[in-house]
Design an enzyme around this catalytic site. Structure first.
Site, PDB file in Angstrom:
ATOM      1  N   HIS A 176      60.037  35.433  41.029  1.00 24.69           N
ATOM      2  CA  HIS A 176      60.285  36.634  40.240  1.00 24.69           C
ATOM      3  C   HIS A 176      59.531  37.790  40.899  1.00 24.69           C
ATOM      4  CE1 HIS A 176      61.527  34.681  36.142  1.00 24.69           C
ATOM      5  NE2 HIS A 176      62.325  34.335  37.136  1.00 24.69           N
ATOM      6  N   GLU A 194      57.124  39.766  39.908  1.00 28.69           N
ATOM      7  CA  GLU A 194      55.670  39.724  39.764  1.00 28.69           C
ATOM      8  C   GLU A 194      55.063  38.625  40.633  1.00 28.69           C
ATOM      9  OE1 GLU A 194      57.445  40.846  35.684  1.00 28.69           O
ATOM     10  OE2 GLU A 194      57.958  39.538  37.367  1.00 28.69           O
ATOM     11  N   SER A 197      60.021  43.676  31.502  1.00 31.75           N
ATOM     12  CA  SER A 197      59.055  42.920  30.710  1.00 31.75           C
ATOM     13  C   SER A 197      58.881  41.517  31.303  1.00 31.75           C
ATOM     14  CB  SER A 197      59.562  42.841  29.264  1.00 31.75           C
ATOM     15  OG  SER A 197      58.628  42.226  28.422  1.00 31.75           O
ATOM     16  N   CYS A 228      58.387  37.626  32.038  1.00 30.46           N
ATOM     17  CA  CYS A 228      58.742  36.357  31.405  1.00 30.46           C
ATOM     18  C   CYS A 228      57.481  35.517  31.182  1.00 30.46           C
ATOM     19  CB  CYS A 228      59.737  35.605  32.282  1.00 30.46           C
ATOM     20  SG  CYS A 228      58.977  34.922  33.780  1.00 30.46           S
ATOM     21  N   CYS A 244      55.601  34.661  34.558  1.00 30.79           N
ATOM     22  CA  CYS A 244      54.867  35.792  35.128  1.00 30.79           C
ATOM     23  C   CYS A 244      53.713  36.210  34.215  1.00 30.79           C
ATOM     24  CB  CYS A 244      55.825  36.944  35.394  1.00 30.79           C
ATOM     25  SG  CYS A 244      57.074  36.532  36.640  1.00 30.79           S
TER      26      CYS A 244
END
Length: 145
Positions: free
Chosen positions: A50, A52, A77, A79, A82
């Protein structure tokens, strides 16, 4: 616009150009970007890349103190995965581009003392809405549905 959020958006756009999911992130320490990344699940066939996670990977090994003094910027936002990494490394603040298309674990982060600033950036919302409309099956795969 905040130059660090713009850097995260630039990462998201790069991911889209590469054929991936348009989510980007940067990690900032003392006013400098120390890690940047974007969702690379498609590009690398990865289960965990992802935005991040990619930014953390690209920041390389950092001291615990560096993480505790950093801010993570992300276009969407975060998950559960992350958010867990944010908590694990003690990052005290995140700036979220938007949470309208996906609400991650913001309440968990706040409950553990992380400052969560959601800016509802128009470009972040537009990137995700367009992507979800164009490739819903890929989006559902990314969020585990």
């Amino acid at each position: 616009m905040d130059p660090f959020m713009q850097a995260a958006i630039d990462e998201a756009q790069l991911g889209l150009v590469e054929g991936g999911i348009p989510i980007g992130s940067v990690i900032v320490h003392n006013g400098q970007i120390i890690g940047r990344g974007h969702n690379r699940r498609v590009q690398e066939g990865s289960a965990i890349k992802h935005g991040e996670m990619d930014a953390l990977e690209n920041a390389g090994r950092q001291s615990a103190q560096t993480y505790k003094e950093s801010v993570l910027y992300t276009t969407l936002s975060p998950c559960s995965m992350c958010s867990g990494a944010i908590l694990l490394y003690g990052i005290p603040k995140i700036v979220v581009g938007e949470n309208q298309t996906f609400m991650g674990d913001e309440e968990l982060l706040r409950s553990r003392g992380v400052e969560v600033d959601v800016v509802q950036n128009h470009r972040c919302i537009e990137l995700m809405r367009d992507f979800i409309a164009d490739k819903p099956e890929l989006w559902n795969e990314d969020i585990g549905e």
